[in-house]
Write a protein that holds these residues in place. Structure first.
Motif, PDB file in Angstrom:
ATOM      1  N   TYR A  18       0.816  -1.260   0.063  1.00 55.84           N
ATOM      2  CA  TYR A  18       0.079   0.068  -0.035  1.00 55.84           C
ATOM      3  C   TYR A  18       0.992   1.443  -0.112  1.00 55.84           C
ATOM      4  CZ  TYR A  18      -3.720  -3.324   0.950  1.00 55.84           C
ATOM      5  OH  TYR A  18      -4.459  -4.445   0.896  1.00 55.84           O
ATOM      6  N   LEU A  19       2.069   0.996  -0.720  1.00 55.20           N
ATOM      7  CA  LEU A  19       2.726   2.213  -0.954  1.00 55.20           C
ATOM      8  C   LEU A  19       2.221   3.498  -1.687  1.00 55.20           C
ATOM      9  CD1 LEU A  19       5.502   3.514  -0.507  1.00 55.20           C
ATOM     10  CD2 LEU A  19       6.232   2.409  -2.840  1.00 55.20           C
ATOM     11  N   ASN A  20       2.125   4.676  -0.951  1.00 57.42           N
ATOM     12  CA  ASN A  20       1.511   5.998  -1.652  1.00 57.42           C
ATOM     13  C   ASN A  20       3.027   6.841  -1.644  1.00 57.42           C
ATOM     14  OD1 ASN A  20      -0.964   4.852  -1.791  1.00 57.42           O
ATOM     15  ND2 ASN A  20      -1.389   5.743   0.174  1.00 57.42           N
ATOM     16  N   PRO A  21       3.295   6.915  -2.849  1.00 59.95           N
ATOM     17  CA  PRO A  21       4.344   7.979  -3.026  1.00 59.95           C
ATOM     18  C   PRO A  21       3.997   9.422  -2.171  1.00 59.95           C
ATOM     19  CG  PRO A  21       4.168   7.008  -4.770  1.00 59.95           C
ATOM     20  CD  PRO A  21       3.019   6.650  -4.153  1.00 59.95           C
ATOM     21  N   ARG A  22       5.045   9.983  -1.649  1.00 63.84           N
ATOM     22  CA  ARG A  22       4.484  11.396  -0.954  1.00 63.84           C
ATOM     23  C   ARG A  22       5.153  12.450  -1.836  1.00 63.84           C
ATOM     24  NH1 ARG A  22       4.596  10.988   5.402  1.00 63.84           N
ATOM     25  NH2 ARG A  22       3.192   9.423   5.768  1.00 63.84           N
ATOM     26  N   ILE A  23       4.468  13.228  -2.240  1.00 62.30           N
ATOM     27  CA  ILE A  23       4.805  14.588  -2.948  1.00 62.30           C
ATOM     28  C   ILE A  23       5.534  15.499  -2.285  1.00 62.30           C
ATOM     29  CG2 ILE A  23       3.812  16.553  -4.250  1.00 62.30           C
ATOM     30  CD1 ILE A  23       1.637  14.589  -5.164  1.00 62.30           C
ATOM     31  N   THR A  24       6.794  15.796  -2.502  1.00 66.11           N
ATOM     32  CA  THR A  24       7.404  16.622  -1.698  1.00 66.11           C
ATOM     33  C   THR A  24       7.597  18.252  -2.547  1.00 66.11           C
ATOM     34  OG1 THR A  24       9.454  15.960  -2.965  1.00 66.11           O
ATOM     35  CG2 THR A  24       8.855  14.980  -0.657  1.00 66.11           C
ATOM     36  N   ARG A  25       7.333  18.122  -3.884  1.00 68.84           N
ATOM     37  CA  ARG A  25       7.383  19.568  -4.600  1.00 68.84           C
ATOM     38  C   ARG A  25       6.609  19.359  -5.741  1.00 68.84           C
ATOM     39  NH1 ARG A  25      11.076  22.035  -8.499  1.00 68.84           N
ATOM     40  NH2 ARG A  25      12.176  19.931  -8.434  1.00 68.84           N
ATOM     41  N   VAL A  26       5.585  20.354  -6.061  1.00 66.16           N
ATOM     42  CA  VAL A  26       4.879  20.380  -7.154  1.00 66.16           C
ATOM     43  C   VAL A  26       5.433  21.355  -8.073  1.00 66.16           C
ATOM     44  CG1 VAL A  26       2.514  20.941  -8.179  1.00 66.16           C
ATOM     45  CG2 VAL A  26       2.848  20.111  -5.836  1.00 66.16           C
ATOM     46  N   ILE A  27       5.854  20.626  -9.275  1.00 65.93           N
ATOM     47  CA  ILE A  27       6.887  21.335 -10.342  1.00 65.93           C
ATOM     48  C   ILE A  27       5.882  21.972 -11.173  1.00 65.93           C
ATOM     49  CG2 ILE A  27       8.440  20.615 -12.157  1.00 65.93           C
ATOM     50  CD1 ILE A  27       9.233  18.157 -10.887  1.00 65.93           C
ATOM     51  N   GLN A  28       4.684  21.535 -11.710  1.00 61.16           N
ATOM     52  CA  GLN A  28       3.786  22.070 -12.460  1.00 61.16           C
ATOM     53  C   GLN A  28       2.569  21.554 -12.421  1.00 61.16           C
ATOM     54  OE1 GLN A  28       4.887  22.094 -16.795  1.00 61.16           O
ATOM     55  NE2 GLN A  28       3.946  24.076 -17.108  1.00 61.16           N
ATOM     56  N   THR A  29       1.452  22.333 -12.766  1.00 56.30           N
ATOM     57  CA  THR A  29       0.041  21.896 -12.939  1.00 56.30           C
ATOM     58  C   THR A  29      -0.470  22.474 -13.961  1.00 56.30           C
ATOM     59  OG1 THR A  29      -0.945  23.381 -11.312  1.00 56.30           O
ATOM     60  CG2 THR A  29      -0.123  21.102 -10.436  1.00 56.30           C
ATOM     61  N   ARG A  30      -1.566  21.945 -14.618  1.00 58.46           N
ATOM     62  CA  ARG A  30      -2.367  22.444 -15.656  1.00 58.46           C
ATOM     63  C   ARG A  30      -3.755  21.879 -15.745  1.00 58.46           C
ATOM     64  NH1 ARG A  30      -2.332  20.131 -20.690  1.00 58.46           N
ATOM     65  NH2 ARG A  30      -0.766  18.490 -20.795  1.00 58.46           N
ATOM     66  N   ALA A  31      -4.691  22.716 -16.120  1.00 55.53           N
ATOM     67  CA  ALA A  31      -5.880  21.767 -16.086  1.00 55.53           C
ATOM     68  C   ALA A  31      -6.279  22.200 -17.707  1.00 55.53           C
ATOM     69  CB  ALA A  31      -7.089  22.774 -15.162  1.00 55.53           C
ATOM     70  N   ASP A  43       8.965  11.228  -2.957  1.00 52.70           N
ATOM     71  CA  ASP A  43       9.943  10.722  -2.164  1.00 52.70           C
ATOM     72  C   ASP A  43      10.458   9.548  -2.941  1.00 52.70           C
ATOM     73  OD1 ASP A  43       7.553   9.112  -1.963  1.00 52.70           O
ATOM     74  OD2 ASP A  43       8.047   8.839   0.269  1.00 52.70           O
ATOM     75  N   ARG A  44       9.807   9.066  -4.302  1.00 49.54           N
ATOM     76  CA  ARG A  44      10.301   7.985  -5.080  1.00 49.54           C
ATOM     77  C   ARG A  44      10.882   8.465  -6.532  1.00 49.54           C
ATOM     78  NH1 ARG A  44      10.625   3.942  -1.899  1.00 49.54           N
ATOM     79  NH2 ARG A  44       8.800   3.309  -0.664  1.00 49.54           N
ATOM     80  N   GLY A  45      11.005   9.961  -6.598  1.00 48.91           N
ATOM     81  CA  GLY A  45      11.236  10.418  -7.843  1.00 48.91           C
ATOM     82  C   GLY A  45      10.419  11.263  -8.701  1.00 48.91           C
ATOM     83  N   GLU A  46      10.493  11.923  -9.804  1.00 51.44           N
ATOM     84  CA  GLU A  46       9.653  12.620 -10.531  1.00 51.44           C
ATOM     85  C   GLU A  46       8.546  11.708 -10.926  1.00 51.44           C
ATOM     86  OE1 GLU A  46      10.818  15.351 -13.525  1.00 51.44           O
ATOM     87  OE2 GLU A  46      12.339  16.342 -12.122  1.00 51.44           O
ATOM     88  N   ARG A  47       7.444  12.336 -10.931  1.00 42.77           N
ATOM     89  CA  ARG A  47       6.078  11.747 -11.478  1.00 42.77           C
ATOM     90  C   ARG A  47       5.086  12.488 -12.475  1.00 42.77           C
ATOM     91  NH1 ARG A  47       8.763   7.999  -9.994  1.00 42.77           N
ATOM     92  NH2 ARG A  47       8.212   6.083  -8.630  1.00 42.77           N
ATOM     93  N   ARG A  48       4.632  12.141 -13.310  1.00 44.17           N
ATOM     94  CA  ARG A  48       3.641  12.954 -14.161  1.00 44.17           C
ATOM     95  C   ARG A  48       2.266  11.890 -14.207  1.00 44.17           C
ATOM     96  NH1 ARG A  48       5.902  16.965 -17.785  1.00 44.17           N
ATOM     97  NH2 ARG A  48       8.257  16.833 -17.643  1.00 44.17           N
ATOM     98  N   PHE A  49       0.987  12.746 -13.845  1.00 45.53           N
ATOM     99  CA  PHE A  49      -0.070  11.831 -13.617  1.00 45.53           C
ATOM    100  C   PHE A  49      -1.316  12.970 -14.119  1.00 45.53           C
ATOM    101  CE2 PHE A  49       0.789  13.153  -9.399  1.00 45.53           C
ATOM    102  CZ  PHE A  49      -0.517  13.608  -8.867  1.00 45.53           C
ATOM    103  N   ALA A  50      -2.447  12.075 -14.467  1.00 43.99           N
ATOM    104  CA  ALA A  50      -3.502  13.041 -14.535  1.00 43.99           C
ATOM    105  C   ALA A  50      -4.530  12.696 -13.529  1.00 43.99           C
ATOM    106  CB  ALA A  50      -4.141  12.740 -16.184  1.00 43.99           C
ATOM    107  N   LEU A  51      -5.401  13.594 -12.928  1.00 48.19           N
ATOM    108  CA  LEU A  51      -6.276  13.635 -12.217  1.00 48.19           C
ATOM    109  C   LEU A  51      -7.788  14.004 -12.730  1.00 48.19           C
ATOM    110  CD1 LEU A  51      -6.743  13.423  -8.896  1.00 48.19           C
ATOM    111  CD2 LEU A  51      -6.792  15.886  -8.736  1.00 48.19           C
ATOM    112  N   LYS A  52      -8.404  12.948 -12.719  1.00 45.01           N
ATOM    113  CA  LYS A  52      -9.938  13.439 -13.271  1.00 45.01           C
ATOM    114  C   LYS A  52     -10.897  13.505 -11.948  1.00 45.01           C
ATOM    115  CE  LYS A  52      -9.548  10.658 -17.337  1.00 45.01           C
ATOM    116  NZ  LYS A  52     -10.220   9.454 -18.037  1.00 45.01           N
TER     117      LYS A  52
END
Length: 96
Positions: A18-31, A43-52
């Motif tokens: 049940y590992l949930n990566p912890r966001i430490t910095r928000v680099i960019q968002t857009r809608a 805490d596990r590296g850079e990630r990109r994802f979409a949130l609906k």
């Protein structure tokens, strides 16, 4: 009710499953058309994802704990939210 060694093993396994990566910095968002796109440092590296459907998939567990579930069902945590830098907080506020 588990014995100490069994409890330790069970908690360790749950942590892996049940590992949930912890966001430490928000680099960019857009809608765009109701979908929020995130580029974050975790805490596990850079990630990109979409949130609906942010109203359903961005949940404040407490004033300082935000859980996000992306379009693929992966979960990310921002905890403590108060530890984010000002720019990261502004990015979160902009899309939520």
């Amino acid at each position: 009710d588990l014995e100490p060694e069994s409890r330790r093993v069970a908690e360790e396994e749950m942590g892996r499953r049940y590992l949930n990566p912890r966001i430490t910095r928000v680099i960019q968002t857009r809608a765009n058309f109701g979908i929020r796109y995130w580029h974050v440092q975790t805490d596990r590296g850079e990630r990109r994802f979409a949130l609906k459907q942010a109203s359903r998939n961005a949940v404040w567990v407490s004033d300082d704990h935000l859980v996000l579930r992306d379009a693929l069902g992966c979960r990310y945590e921002i905890v403590p939210y108060s530890a984010l830098d000002a720019r990261s907080k502004a990015e979160v506020d902009r899309v939520l």
